[in-house]
Design an enzyme around this catalytic site. Structure first.
Site, PDB file in Angstrom:
ATOM      1  N   HIS A 238       0.824  -1.211   0.000  1.00 21.02           N
ATOM      2  CA  HIS A 238       0.000   0.000   0.000  1.00 21.02           C
ATOM      3  C   HIS A 238       0.858   1.261   0.000  1.00 21.02           C
ATOM      4  CE1 HIS A 238      -3.654  -2.305   1.905  1.00 21.02           C
ATOM      5  NE2 HIS A 238      -3.244  -2.818   0.762  1.00 21.02           N
ATOM      6  N   HIS A 393      -9.056  -2.009  -5.503  1.00 27.85           N
ATOM      7  CA  HIS A 393      -8.008  -2.335  -4.535  1.00 27.85           C
ATOM      8  C   HIS A 393      -6.951  -3.244  -5.161  1.00 27.85           C
ATOM      9  CE1 HIS A 393      -6.176  -2.773  -0.592  1.00 27.85           C
ATOM     10  NE2 HIS A 393      -5.955  -4.032  -0.938  1.00 27.85           N
ATOM     11  N   ASP A 397      -2.874  -2.549  -5.192  1.00 26.81           N
ATOM     12  CA  ASP A 397      -1.815  -3.497  -4.838  1.00 26.81           C
ATOM     13  C   ASP A 397      -0.819  -3.667  -5.983  1.00 26.81           C
ATOM     14  OD1 ASP A 397      -2.791  -3.982  -2.311  1.00 26.81           O
ATOM     15  OD2 ASP A 397      -3.707  -5.908  -2.805  1.00 26.81           O
ATOM     16  N   HIS A 420      -0.323 -10.950  -5.358  1.00 24.16           N
ATOM     17  CA  HIS A 420       1.066 -10.519  -5.202  1.00 24.16           C
ATOM     18  C   HIS A 420       2.044 -11.482  -5.885  1.00 24.16           C
ATOM     19  CE1 HIS A 420      -0.317  -7.477  -2.448  1.00 24.16           C
ATOM     20  NE2 HIS A 420      -0.921  -8.388  -1.708  1.00 24.16           N
TER      21      HIS A 420
END
Length: 434
Positions: A238, A393, A397, A420
């Site tokens: 973030h 969101h 990321d 991720h």
């Protein structure tokens, strides 16, 4: 050593006062000693110290109250706080009250001396060095008193994107909260760095920095974690996303193991950065230009990179109801657009998964005010900020993860159901092209 006054050592333990006096005397510093806050305030007026080493936990007037009174009487005198029982929130509170630094007990000689050198101006002197000496240099010459910075060796880029100015924050800043996965109180202290340094994380009382760089990624399960030796920092995506959006290329971030989740978004980082302001630095960096399309896949997840004149993300996610299928396209060329359209989007999860995550030691800091929890019918704890908040969101990321080569991508990213792990995998592929 030419300092205008002695170093005032304030601690209720005589053994610590004497030990510090011996060490600092050997280094050429004159010292004065005080056993409590009242004595310290009296000596502040009588001996005019150049610096104060102040213990937090003392009987009677504690260190925080002593600090407040010292700053009211002589705001220009630097004060370094010491404690063996403090948390990151205490360190942040001390910094906000005017402390120039914070060191933990048991005291380590190198850390004490480094903190003193920083407080007495060595760091500022280095930052004001001639900028053209630094421009174009790949050598990271750490100033005395700063954590040792790991050199980041970039291959000569044959695929050069648009020129971007290097920049750092205009001044130091602090922010604190709670780690999402550890559940522990956490916080951040931001310190400007000179040009060609990159972004680095360091422990609050540590002196070994870990670069925010692909080479130091340790894990990508539910969050991105970096590590160098014993220094590790979790959930960096973030803050890295906000730094990418605002084009910050050089920064030292002090952190106690995990970046705080705040409200689950990056909007508080944006607010802080805008309040502090930015300093453009001599020496441009090129973005990373992708000239040929390529794709990676892993099950249902896929990422395709295509040539583009900017950094653009086209993301699609597909979950069972109530989230469903969502798609959003975002072009990162304006920090104001990022703050409005991406930064407010919060971390999200599903009620059915919370028990499993917590048994795995994750989501221990999840609260109703720092993430969106979906039940069978929709959000349980709060109204959505956007109808498609989850996909936004995911883009936030990705903007953070894809900044771990230290430069902004110049590419169109088409992503489907990635996390991720896939973000880091595609970044490794990009590096092969450099």
């Amino acid at each position: 050593m030419g300092h205008p006054g002695p170093i005032l050592i304030v601690d209720d333990e005589a053994s610590i006062r004497k030990s510090l006096e011996g060490v600092l005397s050997d280094e050429g510093y004159a010292c004065a000693l005080a056993g409590d806050g009242a004595d310290a305030l009296a000596q502040l007026q009588s001996v005019h110290p150049s610096l104060v080493l102040l213990d937090i936990w003392m009987p009677g007037m504690d260190g925080m109250e002593t600090l407040r009174r010292m700053k009211a009487a002589q705001p220009e005198t630097p004060v370094i706080m010491m404690s063996g029982h403090a948390t990151i929130s205490t360190a942040v509170k001390a910094t906000r009250s005017g402390a120039s630094d914070f060191i933990e007990k048991p005291l380590e000689l190198d850390l004490v001396l480094n903190a003193i050198r920083r407080a007495l101006g060595t760091q500022d002197a280095v930052r004001s060095a001639v900028a053209d000496e630094l421009a174009g240099s790949t050598e990271l010459r750490s100033p005395e008193g700063m954590p040792e910075l790991q050199p980041l060796v970039f291959r000569e880029q044959t695929l050069r994107g648009a020129l971007m100015p290097q920049r750092t924050l205009a001044r130091s800043a602090v922010l604190y909260g709670q780690g999402l996965h550890s559940g522990k109180k956490s916080g951040l202290i931001f310190e400007p760095l000179r040009a060609n340094s990159g972004i680095h994380f360091v422990g609050v009382s540590d002196n070994r920095a870990v670069p925010a760089h692909l080479d130091f990624v340790e894990s990508t399960g539910y969050a991105t974690t970096i590590r160098l030796g014993t220094t590790h920092v979790a959930t960096i995506e973030h803050v890295m996303s906000a730094l990418n959006a605002y084009g910050v290329s050089n920064l030292l971030i002090k952190c106690n193991g995990e970046v705080p989740v705040l409200d689950g978004s990056s909007v508080e980082f944006c607010s802080l950065f805008e309040e502090v302001g930015f300093e453009n630095q001599v020496g441009d960096w090129h973005g990373i230009l992708v000239e040929e399309p390529f794709r990676i896949e892993a099950g249902k997840a896929s990422i395709r990179l295509e040539p583009c004149d900017a950094f653009e993300i086209d993301y699609t996610l597909e979950y069972p109801p109530p989230v469903g299928k969502q798609r959003f396209l975002f072009r990162l060329d304006d920090p104001a657009a990022y703050r409005k359209e991406i930064a407010p989007a919060r971390t999200f999860g599903f009620a059915r998964d919370i028990g499993l995550l917590q048994r795995q030691g994750l989501a221990l800091g999840g609260r109703f005010d720092n993430f969106v929890l979906f039940g069978e019918e929709g959000p349980i704890n709060d109204a959505l900020r956007f109808p498609d908040e989850p996909v936004r969101h995911k883009i936030m990321d990705m903007i953070g993860d894809l900044y771990l080569l230290g430069r902004r991508l110049q590419a169109r990213v088409v992503a489907h159901m990635t996390g991720h792990t896939q973000n880091i995998a595609v970044l490794k592929k990009v590096r092969e092209l450099l």
